[in-house]
Design a protein around this motif. Structure first.
Motif, PDB file in Angstrom:
ATOM      1  N   ARG A 227       0.862  -1.189   0.000  1.00  0.00           N
ATOM      2  CA  ARG A 227       0.000   0.000   0.000  1.00  0.00           C
ATOM      3  C   ARG A 227       0.895   1.235   0.000  1.00  0.00           C
ATOM      4  N   THR A 228       0.674   2.137  -0.933  1.00  0.00           N
ATOM      5  CA  THR A 228       1.355   3.420  -0.922  1.00  0.00           C
ATOM      6  C   THR A 228       0.345   4.495  -0.543  1.00  0.00           C
ATOM      7  N   TYR A 229       0.840   5.524   0.140  1.00  0.00           N
ATOM      8  CA  TYR A 229      -0.028   6.547   0.703  1.00  0.00           C
ATOM      9  C   TYR A 229       0.271   7.893   0.053  1.00  0.00           C
ATOM     10  N   PRO A 230      -0.731   8.500  -0.598  1.00  0.00           N
ATOM     11  CA  PRO A 230      -0.520   9.797  -1.239  1.00  0.00           C
ATOM     12  C   PRO A 230      -0.340  10.908  -0.209  1.00  0.00           C
ATOM     13  N   ALA A 231       0.298  11.996  -0.641  1.00  0.00           N
ATOM     14  CA  ALA A 231       0.528  13.158   0.227  1.00  0.00           C
ATOM     15  C   ALA A 231       1.157  12.730   1.549  1.00  0.00           C
ATOM     16  N   CYS A 232       2.172  11.877   1.448  1.00  0.00           N
ATOM     17  CA  CYS A 232       2.776  11.284   2.646  1.00  0.00           C
ATOM     18  C   CYS A 232       4.270  11.117   2.441  1.00  0.00           C
ATOM     19  N   GLY A 233       5.042  11.487   3.449  1.00  0.00           N
ATOM     20  CA  GLY A 233       6.479  11.334   3.415  1.00  0.00           C
ATOM     21  C   GLY A 233       6.934   9.982   3.949  1.00  0.00           C
ATOM     22  N   HIS A 234       7.971   9.999   4.788  1.00  0.00           N
ATOM     23  CA  HIS A 234       8.657   8.784   5.205  1.00  0.00           C
ATOM     24  C   HIS A 234       7.918   7.995   6.281  1.00  0.00           C
ATOM     25  N   LEU A 235       6.918   8.601   6.922  1.00  0.00           N
ATOM     26  CA  LEU A 235       6.260   7.946   8.056  1.00  0.00           C
ATOM     27  C   LEU A 235       4.743   7.885   7.858  1.00  0.00           C
ATOM     28  N   PRO A 236       4.241   6.927   7.085  1.00  0.00           N
ATOM     29  CA  PRO A 236       2.780   6.797   6.926  1.00  0.00           C
ATOM     30  C   PRO A 236       2.050   6.618   8.246  1.00  0.00           C
ATOM     31  N   GLN A 237       2.690   5.985   9.210  1.00  0.00           N
ATOM     32  CA  GLN A 237       2.044   5.759  10.504  1.00  0.00           C
ATOM     33  C   GLN A 237       1.812   7.063  11.262  1.00  0.00           C
ATOM     34  N   VAL A 238       2.451   8.137  10.818  1.00  0.00           N
ATOM     35  CA  VAL A 238       2.259   9.455  11.421  1.00  0.00           C
ATOM     36  C   VAL A 238       1.405  10.340  10.514  1.00  0.00           C
ATOM     37  N   GLU A 239       1.833  10.525   9.264  1.00  0.00           N
ATOM     38  CA  GLU A 239       1.146  11.466   8.371  1.00  0.00           C
ATOM     39  C   GLU A 239      -0.190  10.940   7.858  1.00  0.00           C
ATOM     40  N   GLN A 240      -0.298   9.644   7.710  1.00  0.00           N
ATOM     41  CA  GLN A 240      -1.562   9.041   7.279  1.00  0.00           C
ATOM     42  C   GLN A 240      -1.992   8.008   8.323  1.00  0.00           C
ATOM     43  N   GLN A 241      -2.021   8.464   9.575  1.00  0.00           N
ATOM     44  CA  GLN A 241      -2.209   7.548  10.699  1.00  0.00           C
ATOM     45  C   GLN A 241      -3.504   6.751  10.594  1.00  0.00           C
ATOM     46  N   ALA A 242      -4.607   7.388  10.299  1.00  0.00           N
ATOM     47  CA  ALA A 242      -5.895   6.684  10.278  1.00  0.00           C
ATOM     48  C   ALA A 242      -5.921   5.612   9.201  1.00  0.00           C
ATOM     49  N   ALA A 243      -5.495   5.965   7.996  1.00  0.00           N
ATOM     50  CA  ALA A 243      -5.511   4.999   6.896  1.00  0.00           C
ATOM     51  C   ALA A 243      -4.538   3.865   7.153  1.00  0.00           C
ATOM     52  N   PHE A 244      -3.326   4.208   7.629  1.00  0.00           N
ATOM     53  CA  PHE A 244      -2.341   3.165   7.899  1.00  0.00           C
ATOM     54  C   PHE A 244      -2.825   2.233   9.006  1.00  0.00           C
ATOM     55  N   THR A 245      -3.372   2.795  10.064  1.00  0.00           N
ATOM     56  CA  THR A 245      -3.844   1.965  11.175  1.00  0.00           C
ATOM     57  C   THR A 245      -4.934   1.004  10.713  1.00  0.00           C
ATOM     58  N   GLN A 246      -5.857   1.496   9.917  1.00  0.00           N
ATOM     59  CA  GLN A 246      -6.920   0.629   9.398  1.00  0.00           C
ATOM     60  C   GLN A 246      -6.334  -0.496   8.553  1.00  0.00           C
ATOM     61  N   ASP A 247      -5.366  -0.166   7.705  1.00  0.00           N
ATOM     62  CA  ASP A 247      -4.746  -1.187   6.856  1.00  0.00           C
ATOM     63  C   ASP A 247      -3.998  -2.222   7.679  1.00  0.00           C
ATOM     64  N   LEU A 248      -3.282  -1.768   8.692  1.00  0.00           N
ATOM     65  CA  LEU A 248      -2.506  -2.703   9.499  1.00  0.00           C
ATOM     66  C   LEU A 248      -3.413  -3.582  10.351  1.00  0.00           C
ATOM     67  N   LEU A 249      -4.465  -3.007  10.907  1.00  0.00           N
ATOM     68  CA  LEU A 249      -5.418  -3.820  11.664  1.00  0.00           C
ATOM     69  C   LEU A 249      -6.015  -4.916  10.785  1.00  0.00           C
ATOM     70  N   ARG A 250      -6.424  -4.554   9.583  1.00  0.00           N
ATOM     71  CA  ARG A 250      -7.016  -5.540   8.667  1.00  0.00           C
ATOM     72  C   ARG A 250      -5.991  -6.623   8.325  1.00  0.00           C
ATOM     73  N   PHE A 251      -4.751  -6.214   8.043  1.00  0.00           N
ATOM     74  CA  PHE A 251      -3.713  -7.178   7.690  1.00  0.00           C
ATOM     75  C   PHE A 251      -3.455  -8.143   8.842  1.00  0.00           C
ATOM     76  N   LEU A 252      -3.268  -7.640  10.049  1.00  0.00           N
ATOM     77  CA  LEU A 252      -2.964  -8.507  11.185  1.00  0.00           C
ATOM     78  C   LEU A 252      -4.124  -9.443  11.504  1.00  0.00           C
ATOM     79  N   ARG A 253      -5.337  -8.938  11.382  1.00  0.00           N
ATOM     80  CA  ARG A 253      -6.492  -9.807  11.646  1.00  0.00           C
ATOM     81  C   ARG A 253      -6.634 -10.887  10.600  1.00  0.00           C
ATOM     82  N   SER A 254      -6.236 -10.584   9.366  1.00  0.00           N
ATOM     83  CA  SER A 254      -6.292 -11.602   8.320  1.00  0.00           C
ATOM     84  C   SER A 254      -5.248 -12.696   8.550  1.00  0.00           C
TER      85      SER A 254
END
Length: 255
Positions: A227-254
């Motif tokens: 997953r790549t995150y638009p309008a985002c630099g080196h830290l998606p977990q910071v700049e795109q926190q909500a989207a990244f968190t949702q993606d990681l939660l889904r991945f870990l649960r899968s």
């Protein structure tokens, strides 16, 4: 609420923040250290035992003489996991921590239920020239090149780390990644050992390790979810926190 402890392994005390219950989820930080628990990890403590160590040579952890390269850090963490009694875990590594995550998992793949690599170093060198060479940046340039959103830049510049900690972190990242710069030339030969589920996350405006590195990760880890995150630099977990968190939660649960 994260508790704090100081486990000692190989005569090195490391600062550890820990919270939650369930399967172990290890977060491995990047070159800027981890002065505070990243906010996104709060979402995981209901279902995972979240561990956030500070690497040897960073922040408040000890600065051992034996730390000379990434191999030293990888073997240290395998001993550290043994001492904490963690036999199976999910690992999330950001930047330098992504490189460390791969080094751990190629040594003991059976130990890792999944890997998440965020803007990971380790596989290929950054492009040549000063534009992507963090060793040639001032502290302010490092902040500006870490984030895409000016609001995050200004917030980071307003709360800089103390000078002693910043110097300690810079010294350690130089020991681990000065030459060859931020990668291991032999790592690509070993990634076939990473057969566990892998989630690859990258900011599209990353100026530390550009998104152009992603195809090489995909070539060597063809089963990885990316997953790549638009309008985002080196830290998606910071700049795109909500989207990244949702993606990681889904991945870990899968998994």
């Amino acid at each position: 609420m994260f508790s704090q402890s100081w486990p000692e392994v190989n005569h090195c005390r490391t600062r550890l923040r820990r919270a939650g219950k369930g399967a172990s989820l290890l977060y491995l930080h990047g070159a800027n250290g981890v002065p505070h628990v990243p906010a996104f990890l709060e979402k995981f403590t209901a279902d995972w035992d979240v561990l956030v160590p500070e690497h040897p040579g960073f922040g408040e952890s000890d600065d051992p003489d034996w730390l000379e390269c990434m191999d030293d850090l990888a073997y240290f963490y395998l001993d550290w996991l043994d001492q904490l009694g963690i036999e199976r875990l999910h690992a999330v590594g950001s930047s330098l921590g992504g490189w460390l995550t791969m080094e751990l998992a190629i040594r003991q793949p059976q130990r890792f239920a999944s890997l998440t690599l965020i803007g990971s170093a380790g596989l290929a060198p950054p492009p040549p020239g000063a534009e992507h060479n963090l060793f040639r940046w001032t502290p302010a340039q490092l902040v500006r090149n870490t984030f895409h959103d000016e609001a995050f830049v200004q917030a980071a510049l307003a709360t800089p780390p103390d000078a002693e900690t910043a110097a300690k972190n810079r010294h350690t990242i130089a020991r681990l990644g000065w030459h060859p710069r931020l990668h291991h030339p032999m790592l690509h030969k070993r990634l076939h050992r990473l057969t566990m589920p892998v989630f690859l996350a990258w900011g599209e405006e990353d100026r530390v390790l550009p998104v152009t590195q992603v195809p090489e990760f995909q070539r060597l880890l063809p089963h990885a979810e990316t997953r790549t995150y638009p309008a985002c630099g080196h830290l998606p977990q910071v700049e795109q926190q909500a989207a990244f968190t949702q993606d990681l939660l889904r991945f870990l649960r899968s998994v």
